[in-house]
Design a protein around this motif. Structure first.
Motif, PDB file in Angstrom:
ATOM      1  N   ASP A 186     -62.634   3.134 -47.388  1.00  0.00           N
ATOM      2  CA  ASP A 186     -61.233   3.355 -47.030  1.00  0.00           C
ATOM      3  C   ASP A 186     -61.018   2.937 -45.579  1.00  0.00           C
ATOM      4  N   THR A 187     -59.776   2.903 -45.159  1.00  0.00           N
ATOM      5  CA  THR A 187     -59.440   2.374 -43.836  1.00  0.00           C
ATOM      6  C   THR A 187     -60.133   3.142 -42.717  1.00  0.00           C
ATOM      7  N   GLY A 188     -60.162   4.469 -42.827  1.00  0.00           N
ATOM      8  CA  GLY A 188     -60.775   5.275 -41.780  1.00  0.00           C
ATOM      9  C   GLY A 188     -62.268   5.018 -41.646  1.00  0.00           C
ATOM     10  N   ALA A 189     -62.986   4.982 -42.778  1.00  0.00           N
ATOM     11  CA  ALA A 189     -64.436   4.745 -42.741  1.00  0.00           C
ATOM     12  C   ALA A 189     -64.741   3.343 -42.237  1.00  0.00           C
ATOM     13  N   ARG A 190     -63.891   2.405 -42.600  1.00  0.00           N
ATOM     14  CA  ARG A 190     -64.085   1.017 -42.162  1.00  0.00           C
ATOM     15  C   ARG A 190     -63.942   0.911 -40.649  1.00  0.00           C
ATOM     16  N   ARG A 191     -62.881   1.499 -40.104  1.00  0.00           N
ATOM     17  CA  ARG A 191     -62.673   1.447 -38.649  1.00  0.00           C
ATOM     18  C   ARG A 191     -63.766   2.211 -37.902  1.00  0.00           C
ATOM     19  N   ASP A 192     -64.202   3.325 -38.467  1.00  0.00           N
ATOM     20  CA  ASP A 192     -65.289   4.083 -37.827  1.00  0.00           C
ATOM     21  C   ASP A 192     -66.546   3.229 -37.729  1.00  0.00           C
ATOM     22  N   HIS A 193     -66.855   2.512 -38.797  1.00  0.00           N
ATOM     23  CA  HIS A 193     -68.046   1.658 -38.782  1.00  0.00           C
ATOM     24  C   HIS A 193     -67.921   0.575 -37.711  1.00  0.00           C
ATOM     25  N   LEU A 194     -66.759  -0.061 -37.635  1.00  0.00           N
ATOM     26  CA  LEU A 194     -66.584  -1.165 -36.683  1.00  0.00           C
ATOM     27  C   LEU A 194     -66.494  -0.672 -35.250  1.00  0.00           C
ATOM     28  N   ASP A 195     -66.092   0.589 -35.067  1.00  0.00           N
ATOM     29  CA  ASP A 195     -66.134   1.171 -33.721  1.00  0.00           C
ATOM     30  C   ASP A 195     -67.581   1.344 -33.270  1.00  0.00           C
ATOM     31  N   ARG A 196     -68.439   1.714 -34.199  1.00  0.00           N
ATOM     32  CA  ARG A 196     -69.852   1.919 -33.854  1.00  0.00           C
ATOM     33  C   ARG A 196     -70.629   0.617 -33.798  1.00  0.00           C
ATOM     34  N   HIS A 197     -70.201  -0.357 -34.585  1.00  0.00           N
ATOM     35  CA  HIS A 197     -70.878  -1.657 -34.609  1.00  0.00           C
ATOM     36  C   HIS A 197     -69.824  -2.745 -34.408  1.00  0.00           C
ATOM     37  N   PRO A 198     -69.459  -3.010 -33.175  1.00  0.00           N
ATOM     38  CA  PRO A 198     -68.352  -3.922 -32.895  1.00  0.00           C
ATOM     39  C   PRO A 198     -68.617  -5.352 -33.391  1.00  0.00           C
ATOM     40  N   VAL A 199     -67.515  -6.043 -33.665  1.00  0.00           N
ATOM     41  CA  VAL A 199     -67.593  -7.442 -34.079  1.00  0.00           C
ATOM     42  C   VAL A 199     -68.107  -8.283 -32.919  1.00  0.00           C
ATOM     43  N   GLN A 200     -69.032  -9.166 -33.218  1.00  0.00           N
ATOM     44  CA  GLN A 200     -69.560 -10.086 -32.213  1.00  0.00           C
ATOM     45  C   GLN A 200     -69.886 -11.401 -32.890  1.00  0.00           C
ATOM     46  N   ALA A 201     -69.746 -12.478 -32.175  1.00  0.00           N
ATOM     47  CA  ALA A 201     -69.991 -13.804 -32.736  1.00  0.00           C
ATOM     48  C   ALA A 201     -71.495 -14.068 -32.787  1.00  0.00           C
ATOM     49  N   LEU A 202     -72.002 -14.317 -33.984  1.00  0.00           N
ATOM     50  CA  LEU A 202     -73.418 -14.650 -34.146  1.00  0.00           C
ATOM     51  C   LEU A 202     -73.627 -16.155 -34.264  1.00  0.00           C
ATOM     52  N   THR A 203     -72.654 -16.838 -34.836  1.00  0.00           N
ATOM     53  CA  THR A 203     -72.678 -18.303 -34.967  1.00  0.00           C
ATOM     54  C   THR A 203     -71.248 -18.796 -34.697  1.00  0.00           C
ATOM     55  N   PRO A 204     -71.057 -20.095 -34.605  1.00  0.00           N
ATOM     56  CA  PRO A 204     -69.691 -20.602 -34.412  1.00  0.00           C
ATOM     57  C   PRO A 204     -68.755 -20.275 -35.568  1.00  0.00           C
ATOM     58  N   TYR A 205     -69.317 -19.851 -36.711  1.00  0.00           N
ATOM     59  CA  TYR A 205     -68.494 -19.589 -37.894  1.00  0.00           C
ATOM     60  C   TYR A 205     -68.161 -18.104 -38.079  1.00  0.00           C
ATOM     61  N   THR A 206     -68.722 -17.233 -37.249  1.00  0.00           N
ATOM     62  CA  THR A 206     -68.485 -15.796 -37.382  1.00  0.00           C
ATOM     63  C   THR A 206     -67.059 -15.447 -36.984  1.00  0.00           C
ATOM     64  N   VAL A 207     -66.448 -14.513 -37.729  1.00  0.00           N
ATOM     65  CA  VAL A 207     -65.129 -14.026 -37.345  1.00  0.00           C
ATOM     66  C   VAL A 207     -65.232 -13.448 -35.931  1.00  0.00           C
ATOM     67  N   HIS A 208     -64.245 -13.769 -35.085  1.00  0.00           N
ATOM     68  CA  HIS A 208     -64.394 -13.466 -33.659  1.00  0.00           C
ATOM     69  C   HIS A 208     -63.776 -12.141 -33.229  1.00  0.00           C
ATOM     70  N   ASP A 209     -62.914 -11.534 -34.032  1.00  0.00           N
ATOM     71  CA  ASP A 209     -62.260 -10.300 -33.578  1.00  0.00           C
ATOM     72  C   ASP A 209     -62.078  -9.358 -34.756  1.00  0.00           C
ATOM     73  N   VAL A 210     -61.964  -8.077 -34.436  1.00  0.00           N
ATOM     74  CA  VAL A 210     -61.892  -7.045 -35.466  1.00  0.00           C
ATOM     75  C   VAL A 210     -60.595  -7.145 -36.254  1.00  0.00           C
ATOM     76  N   THR A 211     -59.510  -7.588 -35.620  1.00  0.00           N
ATOM     77  CA  THR A 211     -58.236  -7.701 -36.336  1.00  0.00           C
ATOM     78  C   THR A 211     -58.336  -8.729 -37.450  1.00  0.00           C
ATOM     79  N   GLY A 212     -58.939  -9.866 -37.141  1.00  0.00           N
ATOM     80  CA  GLY A 212     -59.107 -10.900 -38.159  1.00  0.00           C
ATOM     81  C   GLY A 212     -60.008 -10.431 -39.289  1.00  0.00           C
ATOM     82  N   LEU A 213     -61.056  -9.681 -38.957  1.00  0.00           N
ATOM     83  CA  LEU A 213     -61.965  -9.174 -39.991  1.00  0.00           C
ATOM     84  C   LEU A 213     -61.248  -8.170 -40.886  1.00  0.00           C
ATOM     85  N   LEU A 214     -60.493  -7.242 -40.285  1.00  0.00           N
ATOM     86  CA  LEU A 214     -59.796  -6.228 -41.077  1.00  0.00           C
ATOM     87  C   LEU A 214     -58.782  -6.868 -42.023  1.00  0.00           C
TER      88      LEU A 214
END
Length: 288
Positions: A186-214
């Motif tokens: 659900d939305t709350g669990a998803r945001r909690d996870h991303l707060d603890r494990h922030p989005v970061q670029a691993l390759t040039p193809y990785t989504v770059h921000d949490v808004t785009g991922l959500l």
């Protein structure tokens, strides 16, 4: 008549010298005696065997059994049975209630551990079968206690699994397994996870921000496969299929080299077919 002096005519050497001239035969050492090989039963511990027989006998009596009956059915002397039963009760493998003996919590833990191993074996066997049918590594993962856990991987030297060069638990935004599991929350669990494990670029193809991922996760249909192409590791494409049993978010996934990317749609369809065919038998096993 002259007396013959026999002493003067004895030309033999003295007795001690004659003895020393006799060739001495060396005495052979007596070979060490090898102890007789003990029969297998000699290495067993009888008290352990008797205690195990008692445990098995108690397990056969769902409603409990008294000591005298257990002693009779196991062929043990009553004093021996009493002693072993008291020990098993003390250690938690049995419990006594109104003179009857039942399996205790320690025995239940042994049983649950064996059942868990059996479930793991069932899942591992299924993954190995699908790996061979599809010709690609197969993964099984769950979302448990707020973390992504890859519980089983089946691969071969010719089709190796993706190397975990960055912790799968912390990079769920970048790989198909993590995206598939996050899409089931659900939305709350998803945001909690991303707060603890922030989005970061691993390759040039990785989504770059949490808004785009959500936004991507929200658009994902709950039963649709999730694919990613070189977002976690360059040279690799992956697809994950959501599996939900009860409240458990789970997924089966495959990976392929990027130069075989055209195989991904047909391979994931084949995996879906295989999962649908066997999901009934796996439903109780995926909570490993």
């Amino acid at each position: 008549m002259a007396t013959v002096d026999t002493a003067s005519t004895d030309t033999r050497p003295p007795l001690a010298q004659r003895r020393s001239s006799v060739p001495q035969v060396p005495r052979q050492a007596t070979p060490a005696r090898t102890p007789p090989e003990q029969p297998p039963s000699a290495t067993l511990i009888g008290s352990v065997q008797r205690a195990m027989r008692l445990l098995e006998c108690v397990a056969d009596h769902e409603h409990g059994a008294p000591a005298k009956q257990l002693a009779r059915e196991t062929g043990l002397a009553l004093p021996t049975a009493y002693h072993l039963l008291r020990t098993l009760v003390h250690e938690g493998y049995l419990r006594r209630d109104k003179g009857l003996f039942f399996l205790g919590e320690a025995a239940a833990r042994l049983s649950s551990g064996g059942a868990q191993q059996k479930r793991r074996s069932t899942v591992a066997d299924a993954l190995a079968r699908w790996r061979d049918v599809i010709g690609a590594p197969v993964y099984y993962a769950q979302y448990r206690d707020g973390e992504i856990e890859v519980l089983c991987v089946s691969d071969t030297p010719d089709n190796p699994a993706v190397e975990e060069w960055a912790d799968f638990r912390e990079t769920g935004h970048a790989h198909a397994i993590g995206q598939c599991l996050l899409s089931q929350l659900d939305t709350g669990a998803r945001r909690d996870h991303l707060d603890r494990h922030p989005v970061q670029a691993l390759t040039p193809y990785t989504v770059h921000d949490v808004t785009g991922l959500l936004r991507r996760l929200e658009r994902t249909r709950r039963t649709a496969p999730v694919t990613e192409r070189q977002e976690y590791a360059l040279g690799t494409v992956c697809a994950a299929i959501p599996i939900t049993v009860g409240v458990t978010a789970a997924t089966m996934a495959i990976s392929l080299p990027a130069h075989q990317a055209e195989r991904l749609p047909s391979a994931v369809c084949r995996l879906q077919d295989e999962i649908s065919r066997f999901l009934g038998s796996l439903a109780l096993s995926i909570s490993i």
